[in-house]
Motif scaffolding. Structure first.
Motif, mmCIF file in Angstrom:
data_model
loop_
_atom_site.group_PDB
_atom_site.id
_atom_site.type_symbol
_atom_site.label_atom_id
_atom_site.label_comp_id
_atom_site.label_asym_id
_atom_site.label_seq_id
_atom_site.Cartn_x
_atom_site.Cartn_y
_atom_site.Cartn_z
ATOM 1 N N ASP A 26 -6.289 -1.402 -4.695
ATOM 2 C CA ASP A 26 -5.430 -2.948 -4.395
ATOM 3 C C ASP A 26 -6.748 -3.397 -4.814
ATOM 4 O OD1 ASP A 26 -3.402 -5.155 -4.511
ATOM 5 O OD2 ASP A 26 -4.677 -5.827 -3.491
ATOM 6 N N ASN A 27 -6.764 -5.009 -5.718
ATOM 7 C CA ASN A 27 -8.624 -5.318 -5.737
ATOM 8 C C ASN A 27 -7.961 -6.004 -3.989
ATOM 9 O OD1 ASN A 27 -8.940 -4.541 -8.394
ATOM 10 N ND2 ASN A 27 -8.181 -6.148 -9.335
ATOM 11 N N GLU A 28 -7.997 -7.006 -3.433
ATOM 12 C CA GLU A 28 -7.909 -7.955 -2.459
ATOM 13 C C GLU A 28 -7.552 -7.025 -1.187
ATOM 14 O OE1 GLU A 28 -4.780 -10.780 -3.003
ATOM 15 O OE2 GLU A 28 -5.632 -11.577 -4.311
ATOM 16 N N SER A 29 -6.501 -6.344 -0.990
ATOM 17 C CA SER A 29 -7.028 -5.695 0.228
ATOM 18 C C SER A 29 -7.414 -4.078 -0.002
ATOM 19 C CB SER A 29 -5.112 -5.235 0.464
ATOM 20 O OG SER A 29 -4.694 -4.198 -0.279
ATOM 21 N N GLU A 31 -6.510 -1.493 -0.875
ATOM 22 C CA GLU A 31 -5.425 -0.795 -0.189
ATOM 23 C C GLU A 31 -4.805 0.696 -1.356
ATOM 24 O OE1 GLU A 31 -0.721 -0.505 2.000
ATOM 25 O OE2 GLU A 31 -1.875 -2.193 1.252
ATOM 26 N N LEU A 32 -5.132 2.064 -1.160
ATOM 27 C CA LEU A 32 -4.479 3.450 -2.343
ATOM 28 C C LEU A 32 -2.469 2.690 -1.896
ATOM 29 C CD1 LEU A 32 -7.161 5.201 -1.938
ATOM 30 C CD2 LEU A 32 -6.997 3.915 -2.990
ATOM 31 N N PHE A 33 -3.227 3.062 -3.622
ATOM 32 C CA PHE A 33 -1.019 3.109 -3.697
ATOM 33 C C PHE A 33 -0.896 4.816 -4.918
ATOM 34 C CE2 PHE A 33 -1.338 -1.600 -2.483
ATOM 35 C CZ PHE A 33 -0.168 -1.217 -1.973
ATOM 36 N N ILE A 34 0.116 4.978 -5.407
ATOM 37 C CA ILE A 34 -0.019 6.204 -6.227
ATOM 38 C C ILE A 34 0.752 5.192 -7.288
ATOM 39 C CG2 ILE A 34 1.204 7.939 -7.169
ATOM 40 C CD1 ILE A 34 -0.163 9.081 -4.900
ATOM 41 N N GLU A 35 0.860 4.706 -8.455
ATOM 42 C CA GLU A 35 1.037 4.260 -9.721
ATOM 43 C C GLU A 35 1.748 5.110 -10.970
ATOM 44 O OE1 GLU A 35 -0.508 -0.171 -10.766
ATOM 45 O OE2 GLU A 35 -0.713 1.268 -12.761
ATOM 46 N N ASN A 36 3.461 4.532 -10.728
ATOM 47 C CA ASN A 36 4.194 5.452 -12.329
ATOM 48 C C ASN A 36 3.089 4.591 -13.176
ATOM 49 O OD1 ASN A 36 5.864 3.472 -12.243
ATOM 50 N ND2 ASN A 36 7.645 4.233 -12.263
ATOM 51 N N SER A 37 3.537 5.127 -14.475
ATOM 52 C CA SER A 37 3.497 4.790 -16.132
ATOM 53 C C SER A 37 4.453 3.056 -16.331
ATOM 54 C CB SER A 37 3.949 5.822 -17.400
ATOM 55 O OG SER A 37 4.985 5.692 -16.972
ATOM 56 N N LYS A 38 4.881 3.179 -15.227
ATOM 57 C CA LYS A 38 6.332 1.968 -15.833
ATOM 58 C C LYS A 38 5.608 0.384 -14.153
ATOM 59 C CE LYS A 38 11.020 2.970 -16.651
ATOM 60 N NZ LYS A 38 11.642 3.177 -15.986
ATOM 61 N N GLY A 39 4.246 0.568 -13.725
ATOM 62 C CA GLY A 39 3.199 -0.023 -12.633
ATOM 63 C C GLY A 39 4.013 0.059 -11.394
ATOM 64 N N TYR A 40 4.890 0.649 -11.535
ATOM 65 C CA TYR A 40 5.693 0.784 -9.908
ATOM 66 C C TYR A 40 4.962 1.328 -8.743
ATOM 67 C CZ TYR A 40 9.012 1.817 -6.107
ATOM 68 O OH TYR A 40 9.639 1.570 -4.260
ATOM 69 N N LYS A 41 4.736 0.638 -7.968
ATOM 70 C CA LYS A 41 4.015 1.549 -6.411
ATOM 71 C C LYS A 41 3.834 1.672 -5.827
ATOM 72 C CE LYS A 41 -0.226 -2.095 -7.083
ATOM 73 N NZ LYS A 41 0.156 -2.691 -8.914
ATOM 74 N N ILE A 43 3.321 3.891 -1.755
ATOM 75 C CA ILE A 43 3.125 3.650 -1.031
ATOM 76 C C ILE A 43 2.281 4.170 0.026
ATOM 77 C CG2 ILE A 43 3.741 1.148 0.271
ATOM 78 C CD1 ILE A 43 4.923 2.677 2.706
ATOM 79 N N ILE A 44 1.372 4.794 0.614
ATOM 80 C CA ILE A 44 0.499 5.699 0.734
ATOM 81 C C ILE A 44 -0.149 5.817 1.965
ATOM 82 C CG2 ILE A 44 -1.331 7.330 0.823
ATOM 83 C CD1 ILE A 44 -2.451 6.442 -1.500
ATOM 84 N N ARG A 45 1.069 6.206 3.461
ATOM 85 C CA ARG A 45 1.392 6.245 4.721
ATOM 86 C C ARG A 45 0.389 7.075 5.756
ATOM 87 N NH1 ARG A 45 5.551 4.092 8.214
ATOM 88 N NH2 ARG A 45 7.175 5.356 7.101
ATOM 89 N N ASN A 46 -1.010 6.925 5.814
ATOM 90 C CA ASN A 46 -1.844 7.929 7.208
ATOM 91 C C ASN A 46 -1.761 8.812 5.721
ATOM 92 O OD1 ASN A 46 -1.314 6.659 9.170
ATOM 93 N ND2 ASN A 46 -0.452 8.187 10.136
ATOM 94 N N ASN A 47 -2.517 9.051 4.851
ATOM 95 C CA ASN A 47 -3.129 10.282 3.830
ATOM 96 C C ASN A 47 -1.837 10.773 3.039
ATOM 97 O OD1 ASN A 47 -5.777 9.458 3.433
ATOM 98 N ND2 ASN A 47 -5.746 10.440 5.073
ATOM 99 N N ILE A 48 -0.418 10.303 3.434
ATOM 100 C CA ILE A 48 0.750 11.005 2.805
ATOM 101 C C ILE A 48 1.421 10.155 2.043
ATOM 102 C CG2 ILE A 48 3.261 12.434 3.338
ATOM 103 C CD1 ILE A 48 2.092 12.583 6.588
#
Ligand code: SAM
Length: 336
Positions: A26-29, A31-41, A43-48
Motif C-alpha cells: 500500500d503506497n500510503e501505509s 502495509e503488504l497485502f496479497i491481491e487477487n486478479s479482481k483487486g481484492y486484497k 491481509i497479512i498478519r504477523n507474516n501469515i
C-alpha cells in the motif's frame, strides 16, 4: 525455514478463482497485502497470509472463535488425548505420517495443522528440496505453529485459509495430511473438504486423514459411553460416502484402541475403470454396458418366452438374437 512472502505468494492461488495472486504494498501505509486478479486484497498478519474470503469468515466463525480460546492451552493438554489410551502421542502421529511415504523433493500439504504438532514431525521427514505447506482457519493456532516452524530445514509456507476453499493450484501436492479435522463431521461441509484435498493432489498422491471417531461396534460399550460423555467428537462418523470418485485404494482402520480412525487413499483420474464390454455367457447374453444402456420397452411374457425359445434353437444368446432382429428389420425399412 519460513519461505519469504514473495516466494510464498508465487506458489499460492486465489481460494475462489484459483488464479494468480501478487504481493502488493500500500503506497500510503507501506502495509503488504496479497491481491487477487479482481483487486481484492487479502491481509497479512504477523507474516501469515490470511487467504479467507468473506464467505469463509461468515461460515466458519464458530471454528475461528472456538480455537481463538483454545489456542493458548492446546499444547498443554493435547498429549492427554493419547495417554488416555496408554499411547504416546508422538508414536501415534508418526505412524500416521509413515503412511504418507514422504520423499525428498515432495510438495506436502498439512490441512488444519493447528499448533503444528504434526507439522514438526512431518518437517523432520523432508529436506530443503521439499516444501511443506501448512494451513488452518485459526490465526491463533497458526501463530503458535509459525513459531515452531521458524528453524526447520524444510521450506514452509503457512496460510490462514479454509480447508473447503484451499489457496493452492490443482494437482500440486505429492502428499496430503490431516489430523483432527477433515472427515469428522466438524467441518461445515466435509464433502467439499474431501473434494478440495483431491483437487490439490497430484494423480497418485497419498492422502492420510486421522481423527477421533469411535468404532461403530464400541458406541454402546461403557468405554464408548465414557469417552462420548467427555467429548462429543468421539461420536463423529467417518464420511466415506462423501469421498470423491477419484479416491483409490481406500483403507479405513482404527487407532487409539478403537476410539480414533485413519483413512488413507490415493488420487486417481476420474471414476475407476472396469471392463463392461465382455460378453456375458449364458442364454441372456449381452454385456454389462448393453444391459445398462440397452434397456428398451418391456415385451410381453409371450414375446420373451418366444425369444428364449428361438435363441435356444439357434444356439445364440437372447441379446444377440434380439439385436440382430432389430437391426435386420431396420435395414429392411431403410432406417439408420
Ligand atoms: C482438533 S484441532 C487439530 C489440530 C492439529 N491437526 C492437531 O492434530 O493437533 C482442529 C483444527 O482444525 C482447524 N479447523 C477447523 N475448521 C477448519 C477449516 N474449515 N479449515 C481449516 N482448518 C479448520 C481448527 O482451527 C483447529 O486448529
Amino acid at each position: 525455514m519460513i519461505v519469504s512472502l514473495k516466494s510464498s505468494t508465487q506458489s499460492l492461488v486465489c481460494p475462489e478463482s484459483h488464479t494468480e495472486l501478487k504481493l502488493v504494498e500500500d503506497n500510503e501505509s507501506s502495509e503488504l497485502f496479497i491481491e487477487n486478479s479482481k483487486g481484492y486484497k487479502f491481509i497479512i498478519r504477523n507474516n501469515i497470509p490470511c487467504l479467507l474470503t468473506e464467505k469463509d469468515i461468515e461460515e466458519s466463525s464458530y471454528a475461528i472463535e472456538l480455537f481463538k480460546e483454545k489456542a493458548a492451552i492446546y499444547d498443554e493438554y493435547q498429549h492427554l488425548s493419547f495417554e488416555i489410551f496408554y499411547k504416546s502421542e508422538e508414536d501415534v502421529r508418526n505412524n500416521l505420517i509413515d503412511k504418507l511415504n514422504l520423499k525428498s523433493g515432495y510438495q506436502v500439504l498439512e490441512v488444519n495443522a493447528g499448533t503444528g504438532r504434526d507439522s514438526i514431525l512431518i518437517s523432520k521427514r523432508l529436506d530443503e528440496k521439499s516444501c511443506l505447506h501448512v494451513q488452518d482457519i485459526s490465526f491463533d493456532m497458526l501463530s503458535i505453529c509459525h513459531q515452531k516452524l521458524q528453524n526447520v530445514l524444510v521450506p514452509v509456507v503457512i496460510t490462514q485459509s479454509n480447508a473447503i476453499r484451499l489457496p493452492y493450484p490443482d494437482d500440486f501436492f505429492d502428499a496430503v495430511y490431516s489430523f483432527g479435522g477433515v472427515g469428522m463431521n466438524t467441518y461445515a461441509n466435509n464433502k467439499d473438504a474431501f473434494k478440495e484435498l483431491i483437487r490439490v493432489s497430484k494423480p497418485g498422491a497419498s492422502i492420510v486423514i486421522g481423527g477421533l471417531s469411535l468404532g461403530p461396534w464400541l458406541r454402546n460399550s461403557l468405554f464408548g459411553q465414557i469417552l462420548a460423555n467427555h467429548n462429543k467428537h468421539y461420536l463423529n462418523s467417518v464420511d466415506l460416502h462423501h469421498l470423491p470418485v477419484e479416491a483409490r485404494d481406500v483403507t479405513l482402520s482404527w487407532i487409539l484402541n478403537g476410539a480414533g480412525f485413519v483413512l488413507t487413499f490415493s488420487k486417481g483420474l476420474g471414476e475407476p475403470k472396469a471392463n463392461f464390454d465382455f460378453q456375458i455367457p449364458g442364454i441372456r447374453g449381452g454385456t454389462l454396458r448393453t444391459r445398462f444402456y440397452g434397456q428398451i420397452e418391456g415385451v410381453t411374457d409371450e414375446a420373451k418366452r418366444l425369444l428364449m425359445k428361438m435363441a435356444k434353437e439357434k444356439g445364440v444368446s437372447m441379446h444377440n438374437l434380439i439385436d440382430t432382429i432389430i437391426k435386420t428389420e431396420a435395414k429392411k425399412n431403410d432406417i439408420e
